[in-house]
Scaffold this active site. Structure first.
Site, short mmCIF file in Angstrom:
data_model
loop_
_atom_site.label_atom_id
_atom_site.label_comp_id
_atom_site.label_asym_id
_atom_site.label_seq_id
_atom_site.Cartn_x
_atom_site.Cartn_y
_atom_site.Cartn_z
N SER A 235 0.87 -1.19 0.00
CA SER A 235 0.00 0.00 0.00
C SER A 235 0.90 1.22 0.00
O SER A 235 2.04 1.15 0.47
CB SER A 235 -0.86 0.01 1.27
OG SER A 235 -1.46 1.27 1.46
N TYR B 24 -1.51 -0.94 10.47
CA TYR B 24 -1.61 -1.19 9.03
C TYR B 24 -0.38 -0.62 8.30
O TYR B 24 0.27 -1.32 7.51
CB TYR B 24 -2.89 -0.55 8.50
CG TYR B 24 -3.13 -0.78 7.02
CD1 TYR B 24 -3.68 -1.98 6.58
CD2 TYR B 24 -2.83 0.19 6.07
CE1 TYR B 24 -3.91 -2.21 5.22
CE2 TYR B 24 -3.05 -0.02 4.72
CZ TYR B 24 -3.60 -1.22 4.30
OH TYR B 24 -3.82 -1.44 2.97
P1 NAD Z 1 -11.09 -6.51 1.10
O1 NAD Z 1 -11.37 -6.44 2.57
O2 NAD Z 1 -12.21 -6.39 0.14
O3 NAD Z 1 -10.31 -7.85 0.76
C1 NAD Z 1 -9.41 -8.44 1.63
C2 NAD Z 1 -9.44 -9.92 1.39
O4 NAD Z 1 -8.53 -10.55 2.30
C3 NAD Z 1 -10.82 -10.53 1.65
O5 NAD Z 1 -11.10 -11.47 0.63
C4 NAD Z 1 -10.64 -11.22 2.99
O6 NAD Z 1 -11.48 -12.31 3.15
C5 NAD Z 1 -9.17 -11.64 2.89
N1 NAD Z 1 -8.59 -11.95 4.19
C6 NAD Z 1 -8.56 -11.20 5.31
N2 NAD Z 1 -7.96 -11.87 6.29
C7 NAD Z 1 -7.60 -13.08 5.79
C8 NAD Z 1 -6.94 -14.22 6.32
N3 NAD Z 1 -6.55 -14.27 7.59
N4 NAD Z 1 -6.73 -15.27 5.50
C9 NAD Z 1 -7.13 -15.24 4.21
N5 NAD Z 1 -7.77 -14.20 3.65
C10 NAD Z 1 -8.00 -13.13 4.44
O7 NAD Z 1 -9.99 -5.40 0.82
P2 NAD Z 1 -9.31 -4.95 -0.55
O8 NAD Z 1 -9.48 -3.49 -0.63
O9 NAD Z 1 -9.71 -5.79 -1.67
O10 NAD Z 1 -7.77 -5.22 -0.18
C11 NAD Z 1 -6.97 -6.21 -0.80
C12 NAD Z 1 -5.50 -5.89 -0.50
O11 NAD Z 1 -5.18 -4.65 -1.10
C13 NAD Z 1 -5.18 -5.76 0.99
O12 NAD Z 1 -3.89 -6.29 1.25
C14 NAD Z 1 -5.18 -4.26 1.19
O13 NAD Z 1 -4.38 -3.88 2.30
C15 NAD Z 1 -4.60 -3.80 -0.14
N6 NAD Z 1 -4.90 -2.41 -0.47
C16 NAD Z 1 -6.17 -2.01 -0.76
C17 NAD Z 1 -6.41 -0.67 -1.08
C18 NAD Z 1 -7.78 -0.15 -1.43
O14 NAD Z 1 -7.92 1.07 -1.55
N7 NAD Z 1 -8.79 -0.98 -1.60
C19 NAD Z 1 -5.33 0.24 -1.08
C20 NAD Z 1 -4.06 -0.23 -0.78
C21 NAD Z 1 -3.84 -1.55 -0.49
#
Ligand code: NAD
Length: 251
Positions: A142, A155
Site C-alpha cells: 500500500s 496497518y
Molecule cells: P477486502 O477487505 O475487500 O479484501 C481483503 C481480502 O482478504 C478478503 O477477501 C478477505 O477475506 C481476505 N482476508 C482477510 N484476512 C484473511 C486471512 N486471515 N486469511 C485469508 N484471507 C483473508 O480489501 P481490498 O481493498 O480488496 O484489499 C486487498 C489488498 O489490497 C489488501 O492487502 C489491502 O491492504 C490492499 N490495499 C487495498 C487498497 C484499497 O484502496 N482498496 C489500497 C491499498 C492496499
C-alpha cells in the site's frame, strides 16, 4: 500480445473472495492463467470460481487462513505447490487510534498483512524451487507502506514491512529464478470503502490526491500483469505505486 505468456500458468491468489483479490483472480484468468482462489470463506470463493468458469476461465478454490501456517500447509497439500505466480493479497486495515489500539488487534493486523505474506510466500517459493521453474510473487502492499495516516499505525507498519520483506526475499530467491515485487495501491474504490468515500471525510481525502479521484481496480491491472508476467522478467525487489500521485501530494 505482451502478456500472452500467462496462458497455462498456475496462479495462487490469497484473499480472493472479494475486493481486489477477486479482481486480480478474474484478470489473471482472462489472460489464460489457471487460477486458484484462496480465502477463509469457502462459499464466497466457490461463487467467484463459478463466475470465472462461466466467463471461460479456469479456476479452483481452496480454504486458507493466512494467519495460520497449519491452514496454509493444509491448503497447499490439497492443491499442490507448483505455482508460477503468487499474488499475496489478503489484508485487513484494523483502524484504531494508537492510544486505544489493543495488543490483539495489533497482532491480527501484523499476522495477516505481514506474517501471512511471509508464510504463504515461503511455502509457494519452496514449491517453485522444487519444480525448478522459478516464478513471480506479487505482494500487495500500500502507499501506507511509504507514508502514514491517522489511526492506521498497525496497518502502515505492516505494509512498510511488506515492502522491506519483498526486497529481502527478492535478494535471496533471485538465484532460484523467483522474482518478488510489491504493488502499492493508493485509494482504490471497492465495495468495502464506497460508502466512506461518498461521505464528507472521504471527499476531503480525495481532494488531497493530485488526480482528485479514487483509482478503479482495473487501473491496477497494468502493474499487476507487468510484475506477474515475463514482461517484468528483469524486475525484482521493486515496488510500484499506483496512486494517482497521492505519494507526491504537496506537504
Ligand atoms: P477486502 O477487505 O475487500 O479484501 C481483503 C481480502 O482478504 C478478503 O477477501 C478477505 O477475506 C481476505 N482476508 C482477510 N484476512 C484473511 C486471512 N486471515 N486469511 C485469508 N484471507 C483473508 O480489501 P481490498 O481493498 O480488496 O484489499 C486487498 C489488498 O489490497 C489488501 O492487502 C489491502 O491492504 C490492499 N490495499 C487495498 C487498497 C484499497 O484502496 N482498496 C489500497 C491499498 C492496499
Amino acid at each position: 500480445m505482451m502478456f500472452d505468456d500467462l496462458k497455462g500458468k498456475k496462479a495462487l491468489i490469497t484473499g480472493a473472495s472479494g475486493g481486489l483479490g477477486l479482481h486480480f483472480a478474474e484478470l489473471l484468468a482472462r489472460r489464460g492463467a489457471l487460477v486458484t482462489l484462496s480465502a477463509r470463506r469457502k462459499q464466497a470463493l466457490d461463487e467467484a470460481c463459478a463466475r470465472i468458469e462461466a466467463a471461460g476461465g479456469s479456476a479452483r478454490t481452496v480454504q486458507m487462513d493466512v494467519t495460520d501456517s497449519a491452514s496454509v500447509v493444509a491448503a497447499l497439500a490439497e492443491v499442490g505447490t507448483s505455482f508460477d505466480i503468487l499474488v499475496n493479497n489478503a489484508g485487513i486495515s484494523g483502524a484504531a487510534r494508537a492510544l486505544d489500539l489493543k495488543e490483539a488487534e495489533w497482532d491480527r493486523v501484523l499476522d495477516t498483512n505481514l506474517k501471512g505474506v511471509f508464510v504463504v510466500a515461503q511455502a509457494v517459493a519452496r514449491g517453485m524451487k522444487a519444480a525448478g521453474h522459478g516464478g513471480a510473487i506479487v505482494n500487495i502492499a500500500s502507499i501506507l507502506g511509504h507514508r502514514v495516516a491517522g489511526n492506521l499505525s498497525a496497518y502502515a507498519t505492516s505494509k512498510a514491512g511488506v515492502i522491506q520483506l519483498t526486497r529481502a526475499l527478492a535478494l535471496e530467491w533471485a538465484r532460484e529464478g523467483i522474482r518478488v515485487n510489491a504493488l502499492c495501491p493508493g485509494y482504490i474504490e471497492t465495495d468495502i470503502n464506497r460508502e466512506f468515500f461518498s461521505s464528507e471525510a472521504g471527499d476531503q481525502l480525495v481532494r488531497r490526491i493530485p488526480q482528485r479521484r479514487l483509482g478503479k481496480p482495473e487501473e491496477l491491472d497494468g502493474a499487476l500483469l507487468l510484475l506477474a508476467s515475463s514482461a517484468g522478467s528483469y524486475i525484482t525487489g521493486s515496488s510500484i505505486e499506483v496512486d494517482g500521485g497521492h505519494l507526491v501530494s504537496s506537504l
